[in-house]
Design an enzyme around this catalytic site. Structure first.
Site, PDB file in Angstrom:
ATOM      1  CG  ASN A  42      -1.837   1.158   1.125  1.00  0.00           C
ATOM      2  OD1 ASN A  42      -1.444   2.255   0.872  1.00  0.00           O
ATOM      3  ND2 ASN A  42      -3.159   0.902   1.468  1.00  0.00           N
ATOM      4  CG  ASP A  89       0.330   4.206   6.376  1.00  0.00           C
ATOM      5  OD1 ASP A  89       0.558   3.626   5.264  1.00  0.00           O
ATOM      6  OD2 ASP A  89      -0.842   4.663   6.694  1.00  0.00           O
ATOM      7  CG  HIS A  90      -0.028   0.030   4.709  1.00  0.00           C
ATOM      8  ND1 HIS A  90      -1.144  -0.921   4.813  1.00  0.00           N
ATOM      9  CD2 HIS A  90      -0.759   1.217   4.689  1.00  0.00           C
ATOM     10  CE1 HIS A  90      -2.226  -0.518   5.043  1.00  0.00           C
ATOM     11  NE2 HIS A  90      -1.915   0.904   4.845  1.00  0.00           N
ATOM     12  CG  ASN A  93      -8.789  -0.792   4.601  1.00  0.00           C
ATOM     13  OD1 ASN A  93      -7.929  -0.274   5.531  1.00  0.00           O
ATOM     14  ND2 ASN A  93      -8.908  -0.243   3.629  1.00  0.00           N
ATOM     15  CG  ASP A 135      -4.933  -2.002   2.482  1.00  0.00           C
ATOM     16  OD1 ASP A 135      -5.492  -2.867   3.509  1.00  0.00           O
ATOM     17  OD2 ASP A 135      -4.603  -1.004   2.661  1.00  0.00           O
ATOM     18  CE1 TYR A 141      -7.038   0.623   0.545  1.00  0.00           C
ATOM     19  CE2 TYR A 141      -8.216   2.130  -0.844  1.00  0.00           C
ATOM     20  CZ  TYR A 141      -7.708   1.971   0.166  1.00  0.00           C
ATOM     21  OH  TYR A 141      -7.791   2.904   1.337  1.00  0.00           O
TER      22      TYR A 141
END
EC number: 3.1.11.2
Length: 546
Positions: free
Chosen positions: A13, A232-233, A147, A145, A115
């Site tokens: 990501n 941040d991933h 989530n 991703d 995603y």
């Protein structure tokens, strides 16, 4: 020599790739991970204004962009080592998924990058997998991703989630109905691993996954969650059995950063001096000694480059180990001081990984230096632009008619310029060479004296060699080391001041460039009196033969 190759699948990501710096950083990181196929999420490309995302290592990419603006977006990028042949592609106007199928070495693959939204993930996943079931063919690889942490007890640092249990159960049932296996969990059993940290909720979680069908699981060799750097991933990779074979040996290229080390340049000077002192013998021809010195110095630079590369890799490995340790400690304690140390160490790692920007700039200059006057793509692009500017759509002929036929236009232009530049006496019987001589004397106010012509025709002295080298344009490539691109074009001043002295006498003898100057300079007045290009060419050839 070839060895059995493998596909390294990486999902990431990327939090938007609309700035050139982030795109370059992403491509460098994919290269550092030696990715074969990369599944990207949150590219944030606009549907009608997608920037270029490729380089020489990853020339092929497929994208699914959100039509509503700069958000979402998925992509699948292939390394140049992967001979992928596309068969079909399916994208989502909402930017939630991208399906791609094709062949790699006669094996059919279906790649899917998805995603999921942060709400109603179960409905979106069910819709995507339903569409994928009718599209897929061959070996399926689903990455992206989600989530959501599918197993909150093992996949989150808190061991719980705010998502209702029935939604998690429905997601697991949907995956089980398609016989999809979480590759990382299958290899790591009861281990904890996290791919995302939320500074708002102060929670680590694993929400990035790669799934493959259970009946193809034997193709997976390993699965790893790597250290996150600028996103941040964290990137997540899987090694996959491949039908490909790759070469065992790679082509060596010079590490230009070595030329900024004064100690190494001094050592290079000593090696060159010793080499020529020991190998210049009466029974050995100078061209042989000259060509062999390139192999000697190349071997020396290879050893130094390998040592520098190992040192840099050791530093990066130490930083990655430290980041992994800080992540583990922070996940267990939640100490804000540990988080600050973690971010500082990540910044240091990013600086190390971005240290090749200067090298890339030097490499670009060297590329233009080596290709500015050679047939190739660069010259073709330049000629194409000039050709477009020189386009003649129509032309009025001497007869008064206007034509658009290319052959008539070309013939008329040829005839015009042939008559314009031809001054043969047969066409111009009134031409007098005395008039040309008078014109030249009237407009050329300075001519070479005998002393100046003698100096111009004399051999290049050793004391003049550094001056000659410094006069060369920085992007030019002299055949001194014959390294592609060569040393002079990248660090000319360091090399000329440090490594040039031991090469000077042998270079002057090897590259005897003064012969034509000695022949042509005294004959300049004779050449100036000639009136035809053909006569000049014939006289030059006769002088060269003498």
């Amino acid at each position: 020599m070839y060895a059995q190759g493998s596909l390294k699948l990486v999902t990431y990501n990327v939090r938007g790739l609309n700035t050139p710096e982030k795109r370059k950083q992403m491509l460098r990181e994919l290269r550092a991970h030696k990715a074969s196929v990369a599944f990207l999420q949150e590219t944030h490309f606009k549907q009608d204004k997608q920037p270029s995302f490729k380089d020489s290592n990853f020339p092929t990419g497929y994208f699914s962009n959100y039509t509503g603006g700069k958000s979402r977006g998925t992509a699948i990028v292939f390394s140049r080592d992967i001979p992928f042949i596309e068969k079909a592609i399916a994208s989502d106007p909402e930017g939630r998924f991208l399906f791609l199928k094709g062949q790699i070495a006669d094996t059919m693959y279906t790649f899917a990058s998805i995603y999921l939204p942060n709400k109603a993930q179960h409905r979106c996943l069910a819709t995507i997998l339903k569409a994928l079931s009718t599209f897929q063919e061959g070996v399926l690889i689903l990455a992206g991703d989600f989530n959501v942490a599918l197993d909150p007890k093992m996949d989150t640092s808190l061991g719980s989630t705010s998502l209702p249990h029935n939604i998690l159960a429905q997601i697991r049932r949907t995956l089980d109905s398609h016989q999809l296996v979480d590759v990382w969990r299958a290899f790591h059993g009861g281990e904890r691993g996290y791919s995302f940290y939320s500074p708002v909720h102060k929670v680590y979680s694993r929400i990035n996954y790669i799934f493959i069908p259970q009946y193809h699981f034997q193709l997976a060799k390993s699965a790893d969650i790597h250290v996150g750097t600028w996103s941040d991933h964290s990137p997540f990779s899987v090694q996959f059995v491949s039908p490909l074979y790759i070469p065992r040996e790679r082509t060596w290229r010079l590490n230009f950063s070595l030329l900024t080390d004064p100690g190494l340049l001094e050592e290079t000077k000593l090696i060159l001096s010793k080499y020529f002192r020991e190998n210049i013998q009466p029974d050995t021809s100078l061209p042989t000694v000259w060509e062999a010195h390139k192999a000697v110095i190349r071997g020396f630079l290879i050893s130094k480059g390998t040592a520098a590369k190992k040192l840099r890799q050791a530093q990066i490995t130490d930083l990655l180990t430290e980041i992994r340790s800080l992540e583990t400690q922070h996940a267990e304690t939640g100490d804000p001081l540990l988080y600050q140390s973690l971010m500082k160490t990540r910044s240091t790692l990013t600086t190390h990984l971005s240290s090749d920007r200067k090298f890339q700039a030097i490499k670009t200059n060297a590329f233009y230096a080596l290709n500015e006057n050679k047939p190739g793509k660069l010259l073709a692009q330049l000629l194409q632009s000039r050709r477009n500017k020189a386009y003649v759509p129509r032309l009025r002929l001497p007869t008064g008619h206007t034509t658009i036929k290319p052959d008539l236009i070309a013939e008329d232009l040829r005839s015009y310029f042939a008559s314009l530049y031809s001054i043969q006496s047969a066409q111009y019987p009134q031409l007098d060479t005395k008039d040309i001589s008078t014109y030249l004397k009237r407009h050329i106010h300075h001519t070479l004296s005998g002393e100046e012509a003698t100096k111009l025709g004399s051999p290049i002295l050793e004391k003049n060699s550094p001056q000659l080298l410094n006069k060369v344009k920085h992007t030019n490539a002299l055949d001194l080391m014959a390294s592609p691109p060569n040393i002079i074009s990248c660090s000319k001043l360091n090399f000329s001041h440090t490594c040039w002295p031991p090469l000077t006498p042998y270079w002057r003898r090897r590259h005897s460039i003064s012969r034509h100057w000695r022949l042509l300079s005294p004959s300049y007045p004779n050449l100036a009196k000639t009136c035809s290009l053909a006569q000049v060419t014939d006289q030059s050839r006769s002088l060269t033969r003498t």
